[in-house]
Design a protein around this motif. Structure first.
Motif, PDB file in Angstrom:
ATOM      1  N   ALA A   4      22.848  35.328  17.311  1.00  0.00           N
ATOM      2  CA  ALA A   4      24.139  34.616  16.683  1.00  0.00           C
ATOM      3  C   ALA A   4      25.435  34.643  17.962  1.00  0.00           C
ATOM      4  O   ALA A   4      25.272  35.596  18.548  1.00  0.00           O
ATOM      5  CB  ALA A   4      24.712  35.202  15.681  1.00  0.00           C
ATOM      6  N   ASN A   5      26.188  33.661  17.871  1.00  0.00           N
ATOM      7  CA  ASN A   5      27.411  33.980  18.646  1.00  0.00           C
ATOM      8  C   ASN A   5      28.588  33.014  17.831  1.00  0.00           C
ATOM      9  O   ASN A   5      28.561  31.919  17.981  1.00  0.00           O
ATOM     10  CB  ASN A   5      27.159  33.472  19.819  1.00  0.00           C
ATOM     11  N   THR A   6      29.292  33.888  17.243  1.00  0.00           N
ATOM     12  CA  THR A   6      30.159  33.270  16.205  1.00  0.00           C
ATOM     13  C   THR A   6      31.475  32.930  17.017  1.00  0.00           C
ATOM     14  O   THR A   6      32.364  32.002  16.357  1.00  0.00           O
ATOM     15  CB  THR A   6      30.574  34.030  15.246  1.00  0.00           C
ATOM     16  N   ALA A   7      31.739  33.289  18.037  1.00  0.00           N
ATOM     17  CA  ALA A   7      32.985  33.114  18.941  1.00  0.00           C
ATOM     18  C   ALA A   7      33.055  32.472  20.157  1.00  0.00           C
ATOM     19  O   ALA A   7      33.673  31.766  20.697  1.00  0.00           O
ATOM     20  CB  ALA A   7      33.754  34.166  19.052  1.00  0.00           C
ATOM     21  N   GLY A   8      31.602  32.319  20.515  1.00  0.00           N
ATOM     22  CA  GLY A   8      31.107  31.460  21.996  1.00  0.00           C
ATOM     23  C   GLY A   8      30.237  30.573  21.685  1.00  0.00           C
ATOM     24  O   GLY A   8      29.785  30.201  20.765  1.00  0.00           O
ATOM     25  N   ARG A   9      29.492  30.459  22.798  1.00  0.00           N
ATOM     26  CA  ARG A   9      28.108  29.262  22.991  1.00  0.00           C
ATOM     27  C   ARG A   9      27.143  30.108  23.463  1.00  0.00           C
ATOM     28  O   ARG A   9      27.150  30.821  24.291  1.00  0.00           O
ATOM     29  CB  ARG A   9      28.877  28.181  23.832  1.00  0.00           C
ATOM     30  N   VAL A  10      25.792  29.951  22.729  1.00  0.00           N
ATOM     31  CA  VAL A  10      24.815  30.309  23.430  1.00  0.00           C
ATOM     32  C   VAL A  10      24.424  29.164  24.508  1.00  0.00           C
ATOM     33  O   VAL A  10      23.796  28.394  23.908  1.00  0.00           O
ATOM     34  CB  VAL A  10      23.821  30.390  22.241  1.00  0.00           C
ATOM     35  N   GLN A  11      24.063  29.634  25.497  1.00  0.00           N
ATOM     36  CA  GLN A  11      23.828  28.587  26.553  1.00  0.00           C
ATOM     37  C   GLN A  11      22.453  28.752  27.007  1.00  0.00           C
ATOM     38  O   GLN A  11      21.989  27.557  27.190  1.00  0.00           O
ATOM     39  CB  GLN A  11      24.855  29.028  27.844  1.00  0.00           C
TER      40      GLN A  11
ATOM     41  N   GLY B 124      25.775  21.014  22.432  1.00  0.00           N
ATOM     42  CA  GLY B 124      26.741  20.620  23.513  1.00  0.00           C
ATOM     43  C   GLY B 124      26.644  21.519  24.721  1.00  0.00           C
ATOM     44  O   GLY B 124      26.651  22.646  24.453  1.00  0.00           O
ATOM     45  N   ASP B 125      26.466  21.015  25.853  1.00  0.00           N
ATOM     46  CA  ASP B 125      26.161  21.986  27.083  1.00  0.00           C
ATOM     47  C   ASP B 125      27.517  22.656  27.636  1.00  0.00           C
ATOM     48  O   ASP B 125      27.629  23.572  28.140  1.00  0.00           O
ATOM     49  CB  ASP B 125      25.820  21.404  28.251  1.00  0.00           C
ATOM     50  N   TRP B 126      28.650  21.777  27.254  1.00  0.00           N
ATOM     51  CA  TRP B 126      29.960  22.366  27.514  1.00  0.00           C
ATOM     52  C   TRP B 126      30.992  22.572  26.496  1.00  0.00           C
ATOM     53  O   TRP B 126      30.491  22.582  25.208  1.00  0.00           O
ATOM     54  CB  TRP B 126      30.659  21.330  28.565  1.00  0.00           C
ATOM     55  N   ASP B 127      32.198  22.423  26.450  1.00  0.00           N
ATOM     56  CA  ASP B 127      33.125  22.646  25.467  1.00  0.00           C
ATOM     57  C   ASP B 127      33.115  21.527  24.378  1.00  0.00           C
ATOM     58  O   ASP B 127      33.594  21.868  23.175  1.00  0.00           O
ATOM     59  CB  ASP B 127      34.671  22.723  26.068  1.00  0.00           C
ATOM     60  N   THR B 128      32.771  20.541  24.750  1.00  0.00           N
ATOM     61  CA  THR B 128      32.552  19.388  23.763  1.00  0.00           C
ATOM     62  C   THR B 128      31.581  19.681  22.680  1.00  0.00           C
ATOM     63  O   THR B 128      30.455  19.760  22.942  1.00  0.00           O
ATOM     64  CB  THR B 128      32.301  18.103  24.541  1.00  0.00           C
ATOM     65  N   LEU B 129      31.939  19.673  21.447  1.00  0.00           N
ATOM     66  CA  LEU B 129      31.202  20.098  20.088  1.00  0.00           C
ATOM     67  C   LEU B 129      30.235  18.581  19.861  1.00  0.00           C
ATOM     68  O   LEU B 129      31.262  17.703  19.680  1.00  0.00           O
ATOM     69  CB  LEU B 129      31.819  20.593  19.068  1.00  0.00           C
ATOM     70  N   LEU B 130      29.104  18.755  19.947  1.00  0.00           N
ATOM     71  CA  LEU B 130      28.093  17.606  19.486  1.00  0.00           C
ATOM     72  C   LEU B 130      27.494  17.671  18.348  1.00  0.00           C
ATOM     73  O   LEU B 130      26.907  18.964  18.096  1.00  0.00           O
ATOM     74  CB  LEU B 130      27.243  17.011  20.905  1.00  0.00           C
ATOM     75  N   PRO B 131      26.863  16.608  17.833  1.00  0.00           N
ATOM     76  CA  PRO B 131      26.065  17.059  16.617  1.00  0.00           C
ATOM     77  C   PRO B 131      24.536  17.001  17.246  1.00  0.00           C
ATOM     78  O   PRO B 131      24.449  16.917  18.307  1.00  0.00           O
ATOM     79  CB  PRO B 131      26.006  15.510  16.010  1.00  0.00           C
ATOM     80  N   PHE B 132      23.686  17.397  16.400  1.00  0.00           N
ATOM     81  CA  PHE B 132      22.333  17.617  16.713  1.00  0.00           C
ATOM     82  C   PHE B 132      21.789  16.218  17.050  1.00  0.00           C
ATOM     83  O   PHE B 132      21.814  15.431  16.364  1.00  0.00           O
ATOM     84  CB  PHE B 132      21.516  18.396  15.690  1.00  0.00           C
ATOM     85  N   PRO B 133      20.661  16.217  18.048  1.00  0.00           N
ATOM     86  CA  PRO B 133      19.863  14.906  18.118  1.00  0.00           C
ATOM     87  C   PRO B 133      18.979  14.890  16.911  1.00  0.00           C
ATOM     88  O   PRO B 133      18.608  15.916  16.328  1.00  0.00           O
ATOM     89  CB  PRO B 133      19.255  15.438  19.548  1.00  0.00           C
ATOM     90  N   GLU B 134      18.357  13.612  16.756  1.00  0.00           N
ATOM     91  CA  GLU B 134      17.234  13.564  15.874  1.00  0.00           C
ATOM     92  C   GLU B 134      16.052  14.653  16.222  1.00  0.00           C
ATOM     93  O   GLU B 134      15.676  14.688  17.187  1.00  0.00           O
ATOM     94  CB  GLU B 134      16.703  12.187  15.951  1.00  0.00           C
TER      95      GLU B 134
END
Length: 417
Positions: A242-249, A295-305
């Motif tokens: 889990a990472n509630t404050a950042g991004r798992v890259q 999303g790979d960067w700061d932009t939040l994206l929905p899941f792909p199909e």
């Protein structure tokens, strides 16, 4: 009690641990007082010495009690104390102690030690420890530990740590089987190389880089890491990331052949990390997915199909599946259930928890729910959680009405929360 032989009285009173009870028992009779040296455990609560008089100090009182005990095996101290006091206690009881728990409270705003030697350095006198629990730890310099070769359990809660200091502390505990680091700040990149480690729980603030190389690892929980590498995973059964404050890259694991439970959570994961975890966890029996965005960067994206059939074909042993809104929406895309083979089934699925947060694509979502009932022949329970579903459009009411009808038709299996 008066009719009992001395050995039985000693055995009964040796089960006491609360220091306040011990002090009360000393006043009952000489016989009781003479039995107290056989105590095995002592606990000093946080506020025990708040109302001291006559110039006495917690350090001095605890020292006197320890001097009267023959072989203490467990010491728990939550009340304030000095490093000099701790050094004195451990010079008395250190060689016999197996379990030690201390509330150190030595974190300062300027990251400096106010006492020399530090409380951490004093702990080395208890070289026979099997379990060590520390609260409120400042570890910016490597502790001067000669080595705890019998230590199996290490827990550090609420700590400010530096990479090198933690690395050296773990090296001094070569035979650890259980490690817990909770609420730890200051780490940037840490490598854990304890070969006998079986159970590991890590909770960091920030975006830490983590590498673990432990051949016996069976259970792993990670919070607050951006890049994760686990080299030896052949015995890993339970995994939570889990990472509630950042991004798992990025995640990099060995083969997860023994994995039974996978739990992934967080605000944002890179899709490559999610898809890689799902591919490696093909044998998983319990799956929890509570990731909001990709999303790979700061932009939040929905899941792909995500293809419904391919997903369940890739996880044939799945028994329990808990999916949050994002993954549920990804499984509900228009083409996901277009061409389903007549032989398709979900053979082992027994329990499903679905969290619904939006009325968008309501028709596809209802089709997916019906498909779970249709193809999961062993399904015993489906819980649908309606969570903060906000919409000014009538579609939200219509969707909820459809869910209620679906629940009514399948009342033995479906429930709404």
């Amino acid at each position: 009690m008066e009719s009992l032989p001395d050995a039985l009285v000693q055995s009964i009173l040796s089960l006491l641990s609360n220091a306040k009870d011990v002090a009360s028992c000393k006043c009952v009779s000489k016989r009781w007082k003479d039995s107290l040296p056989y105590l095995r455990s002592l606990f000093f609560s946080r506020n025990l010495f708040d109302n001291l008089t006559n110039g006495d100090t917690p350090d001095a009182i605890i020292t006197r009690i320890l001097l009267s005990i023959v072989k203490l095996e467990e010491l728990v101290v939550y009340c304030p104390f000095s490093s000099a006091g701790l050094a004195s206690w451990l010079s008395i009881a250190g060689p016999t102690l197996k379990n030690l728990e201390l509330r150190l409270d030595n974190i300062t705003d300027d990251n400096t030690f106010t006492e020399i030697p530090s409380k951490l350095d004093c702990i080395r006198a208890a070289w026979n420890l099997e379990s060590l629990r520390l609260w409120g730890v400042l570890m910016i310099y490597s502790p001067k530990w000669n080595g705890f070769h019998r230590l199996k359990n290490l827990e550090i809660v609420g700590a400010r740590l530096e990479d090198r200091a933690l690395h050296d502390a773990l090296r001094a505990c070569p035979n650890l089987t259980h490690l817990l680091l909770r609420g730890c700040d200051g780490l940037r990149s840490i490598t854990i190389e304890n070969p006998l480690l079986e159970d590991c729980k890590l909770d960091f603030y920030g975006d830490c880089l983590l590498t673990i190389n432990s051949t016996c690892l069976e259970s792993l929980e990670i919070q607050g890491c951006r890049l994760i590498r686990v080299l030896e995973t052949q015995f890993l059964k339970n995994l939570s990331i889990a990472n509630t404050a950042g991004r798992v890259q990025m995640v990099d694991f060995g083969k997860l052949v023994a994995l039974e439970k996978l739990d992934i959570r967080g605000v944002q994961w890179c899709w490559d990390a999610i898809s890689k975890m799902l591919r490696m966890a093909s044998e998983v029996k319990q799956l929890v997915m509570k990731v909001e965005f990709t999303g790979d960067w700061d932009t939040l994206l929905p899941f792909p199909e995500v293809d419904f059939v391919d997903f369940f074909n890739s996880h044939p042993k799945l028994q329990t599946f808990e999916m949050h809104g994002a993954i549920f929406a990804a499984l509900c895309q228009k083409n996901s259930l277009k061409n389903v083979d007549s032989k398709f089934s979900i053979p082992c699925l027994e329990n499903v928890v679905v969290t619904v947060r939006s009325p968008l694509n309501a028709e596809q979502k209802m089709t997916t729910l019906k498909s779970l009932i249709k193809y999961a022949k062993s399904l015993k329970k489906m819980s649908i959680r309606i969570l903060q579903m906000k919409s000014n459009h009538s579609s939200a009411d219509d969707f909820f009405e459809d869910i209620c009808k679906f629940r009514h038709r399948n009342y033995k299996i479906v429930s709404i929360e």
